[in-house]
Design a protein around this motif. Structure first.
Motif, PDB file in Angstrom:
ATOM      1  N   ALA A 251      11.683  -7.553  17.411  1.00 47.03           N
ATOM      2  CA  ALA A 251      12.255  -7.466  18.766  1.00 47.03           C
ATOM      3  C   ALA A 251      11.895  -8.694  19.594  1.00 47.03           C
ATOM      4  CB  ALA A 251      11.792  -6.180  19.452  1.00 47.03           C
ATOM      5  N   LEU A 252      12.164  -9.862  19.016  1.00 48.57           N
ATOM      6  CA  LEU A 252      11.840 -11.131  19.667  1.00 48.57           C
ATOM      7  C   LEU A 252      13.096 -11.834  20.157  1.00 48.57           C
ATOM      8  CD1 LEU A 252       9.424 -12.605  16.969  1.00 48.57           C
ATOM      9  CD2 LEU A 252       8.772 -11.567  19.143  1.00 48.57           C
ATOM     10  N   PRO A 253      12.951 -12.669  21.170  1.00 45.88           N
ATOM     11  CA  PRO A 253      14.057 -13.555  21.516  1.00 45.88           C
ATOM     12  C   PRO A 253      14.266 -14.555  20.366  1.00 45.88           C
ATOM     13  CG  PRO A 253      12.441 -13.474  23.299  1.00 45.88           C
ATOM     14  CD  PRO A 253      11.838 -12.772  22.117  1.00 45.88           C
ATOM     15  N   GLN A 254      15.496 -14.995  20.159  1.00 42.88           N
ATOM     16  CA  GLN A 254      15.815 -15.905  19.058  1.00 42.88           C
ATOM     17  C   GLN A 254      14.939 -17.161  19.089  1.00 42.88           C
ATOM     18  OE1 GLN A 254      18.143 -15.653  16.397  1.00 42.88           O
ATOM     19  NE2 GLN A 254      16.998 -17.434  15.742  1.00 42.88           N
ATOM     20  N   ARG A 255      14.759 -17.730  20.246  1.00 42.26           N
ATOM     21  CA  ARG A 255      13.982 -18.971  20.369  1.00 42.26           C
ATOM     22  C   ARG A 255      12.527 -18.765  19.929  1.00 42.26           C
ATOM     23  NH1 ARG A 255      13.411 -22.756  25.722  1.00 42.26           N
ATOM     24  NH2 ARG A 255      12.276 -24.401  24.663  1.00 42.26           N
ATOM     25  N   THR A 256      11.939 -17.648  20.332  1.00 44.42           N
ATOM     26  CA  THR A 256      10.559 -17.344  19.952  1.00 44.42           C
ATOM     27  C   THR A 256      10.448 -17.163  18.443  1.00 44.42           C
ATOM     28  OG1 THR A 256      10.191 -16.275  22.080  1.00 44.42           O
ATOM     29  CG2 THR A 256       8.638 -15.742  20.307  1.00 44.42           C
ATOM     30  N   ALA A 257      11.382 -16.410  17.859  1.00 43.45           N
ATOM     31  CA  ALA A 257      11.372 -16.191  16.414  1.00 43.45           C
ATOM     32  C   ALA A 257      11.497 -17.513  15.669  1.00 43.45           C
ATOM     33  CB  ALA A 257      12.501 -15.246  16.016  1.00 43.45           C
ATOM     34  N   THR A 258      12.383 -18.385  16.119  1.00 35.84           N
ATOM     35  CA  THR A 258      12.571 -19.690  15.476  1.00 35.84           C
ATOM     36  C   THR A 258      11.288 -20.505  15.526  1.00 35.84           C
ATOM     37  OG1 THR A 258      14.917 -19.659  16.031  1.00 35.84           O
ATOM     38  CG2 THR A 258      13.942 -21.811  15.526  1.00 35.84           C
ATOM     39  N   ARG A 259      10.598 -20.461  16.659  1.00 37.41           N
ATOM     40  CA  ARG A 259       9.330 -21.190  16.810  1.00 37.41           C
ATOM     41  C   ARG A 259       8.269 -20.647  15.858  1.00 37.41           C
ATOM     42  NH1 ARG A 259       9.352 -20.633  22.100  1.00 37.41           N
ATOM     43  NH2 ARG A 259       7.743 -19.055  22.118  1.00 37.41           N
ATOM     44  N   TRP A 260       8.172 -19.307  15.745  1.00 40.21           N
ATOM     45  CA  TRP A 260       7.173 -18.698  14.876  1.00 40.21           C
ATOM     46  C   TRP A 260       7.488 -18.960  13.405  1.00 40.21           C
ATOM     47  CZ3 TRP A 260       6.497 -13.271  17.519  1.00 40.21           C
ATOM     48  CH2 TRP A 260       5.862 -13.461  18.754  1.00 40.21           C
ATOM     49  N   ILE A 261       8.765 -18.962  13.057  1.00 38.33           N
ATOM     50  CA  ILE A 261       9.154 -19.272  11.678  1.00 38.33           C
ATOM     51  C   ILE A 261       8.764 -20.709  11.348  1.00 38.33           C
ATOM     52  CG2 ILE A 261      11.144 -19.633  10.143  1.00 38.33           C
ATOM     53  CD1 ILE A 261      12.449 -17.205  11.730  1.00 38.33           C
ATOM     54  N   ALA A 262       9.018 -21.629  12.267  1.00 36.13           N
ATOM     55  CA  ALA A 262       8.642 -23.037  12.064  1.00 36.13           C
ATOM     56  C   ALA A 262       7.131 -23.160  11.914  1.00 36.13           C
ATOM     57  CB  ALA A 262       9.144 -23.889  13.220  1.00 36.13           C
ATOM     58  N   ARG A 263       6.395 -22.414  12.715  1.00 33.80           N
ATOM     59  CA  ARG A 263       4.933 -22.448  12.640  1.00 33.80           C
ATOM     60  C   ARG A 263       4.427 -21.899  11.305  1.00 33.80           C
ATOM     61  NH1 ARG A 263       1.512 -19.797  17.322  1.00 33.80           N
ATOM     62  NH2 ARG A 263      -0.468 -19.988  16.279  1.00 33.80           N
ATOM     63  N   ALA A 264       5.046 -20.803  10.843  1.00 37.96           N
ATOM     64  CA  ALA A 264       4.673 -20.240   9.544  1.00 37.96           C
ATOM     65  C   ALA A 264       4.958 -21.246   8.427  1.00 37.96           C
ATOM     66  CB  ALA A 264       5.429 -18.933   9.301  1.00 37.96           C
ATOM     67  N   ARG A 265       6.070 -21.955   8.547  1.00 41.30           N
ATOM     68  CA  ARG A 265       6.413 -22.970   7.547  1.00 41.30           C
ATOM     69  C   ARG A 265       5.399 -24.116   7.605  1.00 41.30           C
ATOM     70  NH1 ARG A 265      11.675 -23.224   8.548  1.00 41.30           N
ATOM     71  NH2 ARG A 265      12.311 -21.913   6.848  1.00 41.30           N
ATOM     72  N   THR A 266       5.023 -24.576   8.801  1.00 47.38           N
ATOM     73  CA  THR A 266       4.056 -25.646   8.979  1.00 47.38           C
ATOM     74  C   THR A 266       2.708 -25.267   8.392  1.00 47.38           C
ATOM     75  OG1 THR A 266       5.150 -26.395  10.994  1.00 47.38           O
ATOM     76  CG2 THR A 266       2.866 -27.069  10.710  1.00 47.38           C
ATOM     77  N   GLU A 267       2.331 -24.014   8.521  1.00 51.17           N
ATOM     78  CA  GLU A 267       1.042 -23.552   7.985  1.00 51.17           C
ATOM     79  C   GLU A 267       1.102 -23.221   6.499  1.00 51.17           C
ATOM     80  OE1 GLU A 267      -1.162 -20.825  10.350  1.00 51.17           O
ATOM     81  OE2 GLU A 267      -0.581 -21.807  12.220  1.00 51.17           O
ATOM     82  N   GLY A 268       2.224 -23.518   5.846  1.00 45.88           N
ATOM     83  CA  GLY A 268       2.340 -23.348   4.405  1.00 45.88           C
ATOM     84  C   GLY A 268       2.585 -21.931   3.938  1.00 45.88           C
ATOM     85  N   LEU A 269       3.042 -21.054   4.841  1.00 45.88           N
ATOM     86  CA  LEU A 269       3.275 -19.668   4.470  1.00 45.88           C
ATOM     87  C   LEU A 269       4.658 -19.435   3.866  1.00 45.88           C
ATOM     88  CD1 LEU A 269       1.672 -17.937   7.565  1.00 45.88           C
ATOM     89  CD2 LEU A 269       0.727 -18.103   5.256  1.00 45.88           C
ATOM     90  N   LEU A 270       5.545 -20.411   3.971  1.00 44.50           N
ATOM     91  CA  LEU A 270       6.903 -20.287   3.433  1.00 44.50           C
ATOM     92  C   LEU A 270       7.193 -21.414   2.460  1.00 44.50           C
ATOM     93  CD1 LEU A 270       8.875 -19.353   6.665  1.00 44.50           C
ATOM     94  CD2 LEU A 270       8.533 -17.888   4.668  1.00 44.50           C
ATOM     95  N   ASP A 271       8.042 -21.123   1.465  1.00 44.88           N
ATOM     96  CA  ASP A 271       8.494 -22.155   0.517  1.00 44.88           C
ATOM     97  C   ASP A 271       9.493 -23.075   1.209  1.00 44.88           C
ATOM     98  OD1 ASP A 271       7.029 -21.319  -1.730  1.00 44.88           O
ATOM     99  OD2 ASP A 271       8.520 -19.758  -2.147  1.00 44.88           O
TER     100      ASP A 271
END
Length: 191
Positions: free
Chosen positions: A171-191
């Motif tokens: 239940a996040l705003p799109q912009r917030t979700a995009t930021r968190w996804i980018a952060r997860a990717r930066t921290e090596g949590l995503l392929d």
């Protein structure tokens, strides 16, 4: 003949039931960051609620380039014949999602502390306190980013829109979700 159909939660939401989900012969699992396992090949017979007399035999193969499934075989069996308009009404993406979602597993270690134990995605969601994750994710603890990464990786694997899945489930705003996804990717949590 006994009715062996299963109504998995995603399948039920998509109006389908699955009979005989199985790993295809010789199939193994591929590890997907952060902690998912997906069968390299899965096969099932699917029945859609709008087409009760029609059965779809679906076989999917894992594609390591797209990090998702490709249709290897799609067979349609019906007693009444198939018209051109029927073919337009069948949703191949829905069939792929239903079959793919039936085999993807999530590791429970971060929730239960049990390393090497896995469960289905819907069961995993039942164990996670999504409200607590929504609240804590804004401050950025690792377990919240880990959940964002799991949601994203699962959605991509089964053919759902990954960003939309994170937005909807948390239940996040799109912009917030995009930021968190980018952060997860930066921290090596995503392929």
């Amino acid at each position: 003949m006994p009715d062996n159909r299963r109504e998995l939660p995603l399948a039920a939401r998509l109006g389908a039931s699955i009979d005989g989900v199985q790993l295809a012969d010789g199939s193994s699992y591929v590890a997907i960051k952060p902690s998912l396992l997906a069968p390299t090949s899965v096969r099932a017979t699917v029945e859609l609620e709008h087409f009760p007399d029609t059965h779809f035999d679906v076989r999917l193969r894992w594609d390591s380039e797209t990090l998702g499934y490709r249709v290897e075989h799609l067979g349609i069996t019906t007693d009444r014949g198939i018209s051109t308009s029927d073919l337009h009404a069948y949703s191949v993406p829905t069939l792929v999602r239903v079959v793919a979602s039936s085999g993807v597993l999530v590791e429970l270690e971060s929730i239960t502390g049990e390393a090497g134990k896995f469960t289905g995605f819907e069961e995993f969601l039942a164990l996670v306190d999504l409200d607590a994750m929504r609240t804590r994710a804004s401050t950025g603890p690792a377990d919240s980013l880990w959940l964002v990464a799991i949601l994203y990786a699962y959605a991509r694997t089964v053919g759902l829109n990954p960003n939309r899945t994170v937005v909807d489930l948390l239940a996040l705003p799109q912009r917030t979700a995009t930021r968190w996804i980018a952060r997860a990717r930066t921290e090596g949590l995503l392929d």
